[in-house]
Motif scaffolding. Structure first.
Motif, PDB file in Angstrom:
ATOM      1  N   VAL A  28       0.988  70.267  63.068  1.00  0.00           N
ATOM      2  CA  VAL A  28       0.960  69.037  63.858  1.00  0.00           C
ATOM      3  C   VAL A  28       1.856  68.018  63.173  1.00  0.00           C
ATOM      4  O   VAL A  28       2.124  68.117  61.982  1.00  0.00           O
ATOM      5  CB  VAL A  28      -0.458  68.445  63.985  1.00  0.00           C
ATOM      6  CG1 VAL A  28      -1.357  69.404  64.734  1.00  0.00           C
ATOM      7  CG2 VAL A  28      -1.026  68.101  62.616  1.00  0.00           C
ATOM      8  N   LEU A  29       2.314  67.078  63.943  1.00  0.00           N
ATOM      9  CA  LEU A  29       3.203  66.054  63.407  1.00  0.00           C
ATOM     10  C   LEU A  29       2.593  64.684  63.660  1.00  0.00           C
ATOM     11  O   LEU A  29       2.108  64.408  64.759  1.00  0.00           O
ATOM     12  CB  LEU A  29       4.568  66.198  64.079  1.00  0.00           C
ATOM     13  CG  LEU A  29       5.664  65.199  63.706  1.00  0.00           C
ATOM     14  CD1 LEU A  29       7.020  65.846  63.898  1.00  0.00           C
ATOM     15  CD2 LEU A  29       5.547  63.935  64.544  1.00  0.00           C
ATOM     16  N   VAL A  30       2.639  63.852  62.643  1.00  0.00           N
ATOM     17  CA  VAL A  30       2.092  62.506  62.801  1.00  0.00           C
ATOM     18  C   VAL A  30       3.191  61.480  62.566  1.00  0.00           C
ATOM     19  O   VAL A  30       3.898  61.545  61.558  1.00  0.00           O
ATOM     20  CB  VAL A  30       0.944  62.241  61.822  1.00  0.00           C
ATOM     21  CG1 VAL A  30       0.338  60.865  62.073  1.00  0.00           C
ATOM     22  CG2 VAL A  30      -0.120  63.314  61.929  1.00  0.00           C
ATOM     23  N   GLY A  31       3.322  60.550  63.499  1.00  0.00           N
ATOM     24  CA  GLY A  31       4.335  59.500  63.368  1.00  0.00           C
ATOM     25  C   GLY A  31       5.546  59.784  64.232  1.00  0.00           C
ATOM     26  O   GLY A  31       6.522  60.346  63.762  1.00  0.00           O
ATOM     27  N   VAL A  32       5.456  59.382  65.483  1.00  0.00           N
ATOM     28  CA  VAL A  32       6.484  59.785  66.436  1.00  0.00           C
ATOM     29  C   VAL A  32       7.606  58.755  66.524  1.00  0.00           C
ATOM     30  O   VAL A  32       7.654  57.941  67.443  1.00  0.00           O
ATOM     31  CB  VAL A  32       5.861  60.022  67.823  1.00  0.00           C
ATOM     32  CG1 VAL A  32       6.920  60.469  68.807  1.00  0.00           C
ATOM     33  CG2 VAL A  32       4.761  61.086  67.716  1.00  0.00           C
ATOM     34  N   GLY A  33       8.488  58.773  65.567  1.00  0.00           N
ATOM     35  CA  GLY A  33       9.668  57.914  65.595  1.00  0.00           C
ATOM     36  C   GLY A  33      10.908  58.736  65.904  1.00  0.00           C
ATOM     37  O   GLY A  33      10.804  59.828  66.465  1.00  0.00           O
ATOM     38  N   ASN A  34      12.053  58.218  65.527  1.00  0.00           N
ATOM     39  CA  ASN A  34      13.306  58.918  65.820  1.00  0.00           C
ATOM     40  C   ASN A  34      13.384  60.281  65.163  1.00  0.00           C
ATOM     41  O   ASN A  34      13.801  61.259  65.765  1.00  0.00           O
ATOM     42  CB  ASN A  34      14.485  58.089  65.331  1.00  0.00           C
ATOM     43  CG  ASN A  34      14.623  56.805  66.116  1.00  0.00           C
ATOM     44  OD1 ASN A  34      14.600  56.822  67.336  1.00  0.00           O
ATOM     45  ND2 ASN A  34      14.729  55.691  65.402  1.00  0.00           N
ATOM     46  N   LEU A  35      12.983  60.298  63.899  1.00  0.00           N
ATOM     47  CA  LEU A  35      13.060  61.560  63.176  1.00  0.00           C
ATOM     48  C   LEU A  35      12.163  62.603  63.840  1.00  0.00           C
ATOM     49  O   LEU A  35      12.570  63.752  64.047  1.00  0.00           O
ATOM     50  CB  LEU A  35      12.642  61.350  61.721  1.00  0.00           C
ATOM     51  CG  LEU A  35      12.647  62.604  60.861  1.00  0.00           C
ATOM     52  CD1 LEU A  35      14.011  63.273  60.887  1.00  0.00           C
ATOM     53  CD2 LEU A  35      12.249  62.264  59.435  1.00  0.00           C
ATOM     54  N   ALA A  36      10.966  62.180  64.195  1.00  0.00           N
ATOM     55  CA  ALA A  36      10.037  63.098  64.842  1.00  0.00           C
ATOM     56  C   ALA A  36      10.646  63.671  66.110  1.00  0.00           C
ATOM     57  O   ALA A  36      10.563  64.873  66.373  1.00  0.00           O
ATOM     58  CB  ALA A  36       8.737  62.377  65.164  1.00  0.00           C
TER      59      ALA A  36
END
Lengths: 229, 229
Positions: free
Chosen positions: B95-103
DNA sequence: CGTTGTGAACTCATTCACAGCT
DNA sequence: AGCTGTGAATGAGTTCACAACG
């Protein structure tokens, strides 16, 4: 706070790659760890970064004699010395080739310029992308690279092109005079000796993570909590 | 969950972190280097990856005896063995947390699933972002993490949150049962021993590059052309 | 005192060089 | 003949432990 003589620090000191990474970490840690009086001890740095205190002292001694026995290290002069050793006591100019999703994220990454790196050019081959503007920069065609790079005097190149294009792109950048490459493509670049390469290879890092987890199963003693690479 | 018989490969072999990275590289190189007959020699791998042939042999021997003296390594069984050692002979859920540009860039990164990693959840705190869809996934609020993570059985967490939020996020992920973290935030995470961390720290990599270039000036003998790390 | 800098010991990793299979 | 696997030698990097110094 007499920045004393520290005159011709003759010994521009070369350290191992791993040591250089630790220096970067001390640099970051020093600011936040500094006790009110602007001093840090090797022990404080050590556990901020996750290495032994002896390691810290060894590393810092190699940068120059900047601790006071019985006292600690003065944060201001310490960080200045580390910056000088790492070569980040100046700004660096970089261009980026291959404007995909990752590139867009990088262009917007603030830490970039905060750490002294200026993105001064974006390049791509795809006609759909050339001419568009990202951040403050207009994407130029690869054909302009050589000329344009001469103008903006960039010394670093960032590769965010697909794997197949990476080697050729690297060669173009090197031909245009770039002296260092940060490679995000999953291939090993062949470059002349005078060009430095730092690879950021996500696939390999993922496998590394899988490996560590895989084994923290089978025997609970693999080390954790360290940097990269 | 009976990891099948796995006949008598008694020695599930533990190797150093650096060695594991090289194994990843051999894995990648093996496919492309394979001479028509499906064989590779230590020399071929060595110069594809940029290490000595002795190093390759040492590394591969530690994975299991899979070369044929006088002949070389069979690519198929070699890659199978390396995959098993690295723990990438299966798929991993993250899972991924922190949906910014990199995400956003990571979500679209194809190599992710191509290497056996499935992104099964996205989380963020910002109301503007929660509920939006990236790729095929809807961004869920952090408050749902624990419950949702139970459901989708992810064992890895990817942190693309700002530095200030990283430690707390890591703790939330660990509490929810994650066993490994890939950390893109520029901070050292403190996690329990049974959780593995791989840090991808762009600022440090940039400084590394500056360092290498800085010195390829002063004396043309710093090594170049290696991975990370 | 407390904390650095550093020789000496030690541990881990890499290379050498060659015996052992095919 | 060719190429791997591996002991032995070397080298790099880390920790120990303590003298030196404010």
């Amino acid at each position: 706070m007499v920045r004393v003589v520290e005159p011709l620090d003759s010994s521009e000191n070369r350290v191992s790659r791993a040591a250089a990474q630790r220096l970067s970490q001390y640099l970051r840690a020093a600011d936040s760890v500094a006790s009110g009086d602007g001093l840090v001890s090797s022990v404080e740095l050590a556990d901020a970064v996750g290495v032994s205190a002896a390691q810290v002292r060894r590393d810092l001694a190699s940068v120059g004699h900047l601790g006071q026995r019985g006292v600690g290290y003065d944060v201001a002069s310490l960080t200045a010395a580390i910056r000088r050793t790492l070569g980040v006591d100046r700004r660096w100019r970089a261009v980026l080739v291959g404007v995909g999703n990752l590139a867009r994220a990088l262009v917007k990454y603030r830490g970039f310029s905060a750490h002294g790196f200026d993105l001064v050019g974006l390049y791509d081959t795809a006609p759909r992308i050339v001419g568009t503007t990202i951040g403050e920069l207009r994407v130029e065609p690869m054909s302009q690279l050589a000329e344009s790079l001469k103008r903006n005097r960039a010394e670093l190149g960032i590769l965010t092109v697909p794997a197949e294009a990476a080697q050729a792109t690297a060669e173009a950048l090197v031909a245009a005079g770039v002296r260092g490459l940060m490679n995000f493509a999953p291939v090993r670049l062949r470059v002349p000796d005078h060009v430095a390469v730092v690879a950021v290879d996500l696939a390999i890092q993922l496998q590394q993570l899988a490996y560590l987890v895989h084994f923290s199963d089978e025997s609970p003693d693999v080390d954790r909590t360290r940097l990269n690479t």
